[in-house]
Design a protein around this motif. Structure first.
Motif, PDB file in Angstrom:
ATOM      1  N   VAL A 100       0.845  -1.350   0.034  1.00  0.00           N
ATOM      2  CA  VAL A 100      -0.015   0.127  -0.080  1.00  0.00           C
ATOM      3  C   VAL A 100       0.969   1.093   0.044  1.00  0.00           C
ATOM      4  O   VAL A 100       1.814   1.211   0.891  1.00  0.00           O
ATOM      5  CB  VAL A 100      -0.942  -0.103   1.354  1.00  0.00           C
ATOM      6  CG1 VAL A 100      -1.785   1.279   1.372  1.00  0.00           C
ATOM      7  CG2 VAL A 100      -1.787  -1.227   1.215  1.00  0.00           C
ATOM      8  N   PRO A 101       0.542   2.260  -0.914  1.00  0.00           N
ATOM      9  CA  PRO A 101       1.450   3.265  -0.857  1.00  0.00           C
ATOM     10  C   PRO A 101       1.148   4.236   0.332  1.00  0.00           C
ATOM     11  O   PRO A 101       0.251   4.261   0.905  1.00  0.00           O
ATOM     12  CB  PRO A 101       1.185   4.228  -2.010  1.00  0.00           C
ATOM     13  CG  PRO A 101      -0.228   3.646  -2.470  1.00  0.00           C
ATOM     14  CD  PRO A 101      -0.460   2.170  -1.987  1.00  0.00           C
ATOM     15  N   ASP A 102       2.166   4.920   0.972  1.00  0.00           N
ATOM     16  CA  ASP A 102       2.179   5.738   1.944  1.00  0.00           C
ATOM     17  C   ASP A 102       1.998   7.152   1.486  1.00  0.00           C
ATOM     18  O   ASP A 102       2.725   7.844   0.873  1.00  0.00           O
ATOM     19  CB  ASP A 102       3.737   5.683   2.597  1.00  0.00           C
ATOM     20  CG  ASP A 102       3.706   6.594   3.971  1.00  0.00           C
ATOM     21  OD1 ASP A 102       2.672   7.039   4.605  1.00  0.00           O
ATOM     22  OD2 ASP A 102       4.789   6.703   4.510  1.00  0.00           O
ATOM     23  N   THR A 103       0.807   7.509   1.907  1.00  0.00           N
ATOM     24  CA  THR A 103       0.337   9.046   1.390  1.00  0.00           C
ATOM     25  C   THR A 103       0.599  10.074   2.588  1.00  0.00           C
ATOM     26  O   THR A 103       0.005  11.081   2.418  1.00  0.00           O
ATOM     27  CB  THR A 103      -1.235   8.997   0.958  1.00  0.00           C
ATOM     28  OG1 THR A 103      -1.980   8.314   2.027  1.00  0.00           O
ATOM     29  CG2 THR A 103      -1.148   7.839  -0.251  1.00  0.00           C
ATOM     30  N   PHE A 104       0.830   9.556   3.693  1.00  0.00           N
ATOM     31  CA  PHE A 104       1.335  10.618   4.663  1.00  0.00           C
ATOM     32  C   PHE A 104       2.221  11.751   4.217  1.00  0.00           C
ATOM     33  O   PHE A 104       3.389  11.153   4.446  1.00  0.00           O
ATOM     34  CB  PHE A 104       1.578  10.079   6.256  1.00  0.00           C
ATOM     35  CG  PHE A 104       1.591  10.979   7.104  1.00  0.00           C
ATOM     36  CD1 PHE A 104       0.590  11.445   7.573  1.00  0.00           C
ATOM     37  CD2 PHE A 104       3.050  10.901   7.878  1.00  0.00           C
ATOM     38  CE1 PHE A 104       0.858  12.436   8.789  1.00  0.00           C
ATOM     39  CE2 PHE A 104       3.088  11.944   8.771  1.00  0.00           C
ATOM     40  CZ  PHE A 104       2.131  12.613   9.528  1.00  0.00           C
ATOM     41  N   LEU A 105       1.653  12.979   4.380  1.00  0.00           N
ATOM     42  CA  LEU A 105       2.569  14.093   3.528  1.00  0.00           C
ATOM     43  C   LEU A 105       3.689  14.409   4.538  1.00  0.00           C
ATOM     44  O   LEU A 105       4.550  15.050   4.077  1.00  0.00           O
ATOM     45  CB  LEU A 105       1.653  15.124   3.111  1.00  0.00           C
ATOM     46  CG  LEU A 105       0.709  14.850   1.936  1.00  0.00           C
ATOM     47  CD1 LEU A 105       0.063  16.135   1.740  1.00  0.00           C
ATOM     48  CD2 LEU A 105       1.400  14.266   0.856  1.00  0.00           C
ATOM     49  N   GLY A 106       3.521  14.168   5.736  1.00  0.00           N
ATOM     50  CA  GLY A 106       4.422  14.733   6.811  1.00  0.00           C
ATOM     51  C   GLY A 106       5.640  13.992   7.001  1.00  0.00           C
ATOM     52  O   GLY A 106       6.583  14.156   7.739  1.00  0.00           O
ATOM     53  N   ARG A 107       5.566  12.845   6.321  1.00  0.00           N
ATOM     54  CA  ARG A 107       6.780  11.585   6.735  1.00  0.00           C
ATOM     55  C   ARG A 107       7.779  11.860   6.146  1.00  0.00           C
ATOM     56  O   ARG A 107       7.936  12.253   4.598  1.00  0.00           O
ATOM     57  CB  ARG A 107       6.409  10.349   6.433  1.00  0.00           C
ATOM     58  CG  ARG A 107       7.141   9.214   6.824  1.00  0.00           C
ATOM     59  CD  ARG A 107       6.691   7.607   6.346  1.00  0.00           C
ATOM     60  NE  ARG A 107       5.179   7.603   6.597  1.00  0.00           N
ATOM     61  CZ  ARG A 107       4.620   7.442   7.825  1.00  0.00           C
ATOM     62  NH1 ARG A 107       5.259   7.222   8.816  1.00  0.00           N
ATOM     63  NH2 ARG A 107       3.243   7.045   7.908  1.00  0.00           N
ATOM     64  N   ARG A 108       8.985  11.777   6.613  1.00  0.00           N
ATOM     65  CA  ARG A 108      10.108  12.056   5.942  1.00  0.00           C
ATOM     66  C   ARG A 108      10.888  10.790   5.483  1.00  0.00           C
ATOM     67  O   ARG A 108      11.116  10.033   6.393  1.00  0.00           O
ATOM     68  CB  ARG A 108      11.179  13.048   6.802  1.00  0.00           C
ATOM     69  CG  ARG A 108      10.656  14.162   7.218  1.00  0.00           C
ATOM     70  CD  ARG A 108      11.889  15.119   8.011  1.00  0.00           C
ATOM     71  NE  ARG A 108      12.901  15.293   7.031  1.00  0.00           N
ATOM     72  CZ  ARG A 108      13.812  16.173   7.343  1.00  0.00           C
ATOM     73  NH1 ARG A 108      13.667  16.866   8.348  1.00  0.00           N
ATOM     74  NH2 ARG A 108      14.649  16.393   6.337  1.00  0.00           N
ATOM     75  N   THR A 109      11.174  10.841   4.302  1.00  0.00           N
ATOM     76  CA  THR A 109      11.670   9.287   3.875  1.00  0.00           C
ATOM     77  C   THR A 109      13.108   9.573   3.770  1.00  0.00           C
ATOM     78  O   THR A 109      13.875   8.393   3.446  1.00  0.00           O
ATOM     79  CB  THR A 109      11.001   9.105   2.496  1.00  0.00           C
ATOM     80  OG1 THR A 109      11.164  10.177   1.297  1.00  0.00           O
ATOM     81  CG2 THR A 109       9.464   8.832   2.613  1.00  0.00           C
ATOM     82  N   HIS A 110      13.769  10.609   3.711  1.00  0.00           N
ATOM     83  CA  HIS A 110      15.176  10.555   3.660  1.00  0.00           C
ATOM     84  C   HIS A 110      15.834  11.663   4.645  1.00  0.00           C
ATOM     85  O   HIS A 110      14.957  12.916   4.759  1.00  0.00           O
ATOM     86  CB  HIS A 110      15.751  10.885   2.334  1.00  0.00           C
ATOM     87  CG  HIS A 110      15.419  12.122   1.662  1.00  0.00           C
ATOM     88  ND1 HIS A 110      14.124  12.149   1.327  1.00  0.00           N
ATOM     89  CD2 HIS A 110      16.134  13.156   1.545  1.00  0.00           C
ATOM     90  CE1 HIS A 110      13.951  13.405   0.770  1.00  0.00           C
ATOM     91  NE2 HIS A 110      15.168  13.990   0.880  1.00  0.00           N
ATOM     92  N   GLU A 111      17.055  11.785   5.043  1.00  0.00           N
ATOM     93  CA  GLU A 111      17.745  12.953   5.698  1.00  0.00           C
ATOM     94  C   GLU A 111      18.440  13.695   4.652  1.00  0.00           C
ATOM     95  O   GLU A 111      19.151  13.052   3.581  1.00  0.00           O
ATOM     96  CB  GLU A 111      18.447  12.384   6.663  1.00  0.00           C
ATOM     97  CG  GLU A 111      17.579  11.967   7.797  1.00  0.00           C
ATOM     98  CD  GLU A 111      16.739  12.911   8.489  1.00  0.00           C
ATOM     99  OE1 GLU A 111      17.032  14.179   8.519  1.00  0.00           O
ATOM    100  OE2 GLU A 111      15.583  12.502   8.944  1.00  0.00           O
ATOM    101  N   PRO A 112      18.576  15.040   4.603  1.00  0.00           N
ATOM    102  CA  PRO A 112      19.367  15.690   3.716  1.00  0.00           C
ATOM    103  C   PRO A 112      20.760  15.470   3.929  1.00  0.00           C
ATOM    104  O   PRO A 112      21.319  14.905   4.905  1.00  0.00           O
ATOM    105  CB  PRO A 112      19.093  17.303   3.776  1.00  0.00           C
ATOM    106  CG  PRO A 112      18.550  17.246   5.294  1.00  0.00           C
ATOM    107  CD  PRO A 112      17.898  15.863   5.523  1.00  0.00           C
ATOM    108  N   PHE A 113      21.670  15.582   2.857  1.00  0.00           N
ATOM    109  CA  PHE A 113      22.935  15.178   2.946  1.00  0.00           C
ATOM    110  C   PHE A 113      23.688  16.283   3.874  1.00  0.00           C
ATOM    111  O   PHE A 113      23.322  17.445   4.082  1.00  0.00           O
ATOM    112  CB  PHE A 113      23.691  15.261   1.421  1.00  0.00           C
ATOM    113  CG  PHE A 113      23.652  14.298   0.622  1.00  0.00           C
ATOM    114  CD1 PHE A 113      23.937  12.968   1.178  1.00  0.00           C
ATOM    115  CD2 PHE A 113      22.685  14.476  -0.538  1.00  0.00           C
ATOM    116  CE1 PHE A 113      23.504  11.751   0.279  1.00  0.00           C
ATOM    117  CE2 PHE A 113      22.352  13.258  -1.372  1.00  0.00           C
ATOM    118  CZ  PHE A 113      22.850  12.005  -0.995  1.00  0.00           C
ATOM    119  N   PRO A 114      24.759  15.989   4.668  1.00  0.00           N
ATOM    120  CA  PRO A 114      25.350  16.936   5.559  1.00  0.00           C
ATOM    121  C   PRO A 114      26.025  18.134   4.657  1.00  0.00           C
ATOM    122  O   PRO A 114      26.435  18.228   3.597  1.00  0.00           O
ATOM    123  CB  PRO A 114      26.547  16.212   6.341  1.00  0.00           C
ATOM    124  CG  PRO A 114      26.268  14.760   6.000  1.00  0.00           C
ATOM    125  CD  PRO A 114      25.361  14.788   4.738  1.00  0.00           C
ATOM    126  N   GLY A 115      25.562  19.363   5.238  1.00  0.00           N
ATOM    127  CA  GLY A 115      25.902  20.638   4.716  1.00  0.00           C
ATOM    128  C   GLY A 115      25.083  20.911   3.437  1.00  0.00           C
ATOM    129  O   GLY A 115      25.243  22.039   2.918  1.00  0.00           O
TER     130      GLY A 115
END
Length: 65
Positions: A40-55
């Motif tokens: 089932v696709p995750d449609t929760f808009l507030g979920r963060r699926t990745h962290e930004p690269f450092p810097g």
């Protein structure tokens, strides 16, 4: 006798049409089953699926102020 041939041909045509429709429905059910096996696709808009690269600059509007 031509009436009998016409009747036989109509029966053959109907049987062929039923066979085509049955094959179509079997294919449709098989494709539907494959789709339903997917997660089932995750449609929760507030979920963060990745962290930004450092810097990397943040993309949130609060950090741009």
């Amino acid at each position: 006798m031509p009436d009998n041939d016409n009747h036989t041909r109509r029966i053959h045509d109907e049987a062929a049409a039923i066979a085509r429709q049955s094959a179509y429905i079997r294919d449709l059910v098989a494709r539907s089953c494959e789709i339903l096996k997917q997660p089932v696709p995750d449609t929760f808009l507030g979920r963060r699926t990745h962290e930004p690269f450092p810097g990397e600059p943040s993309s949130s509007p609060e950090d741009e102020r």
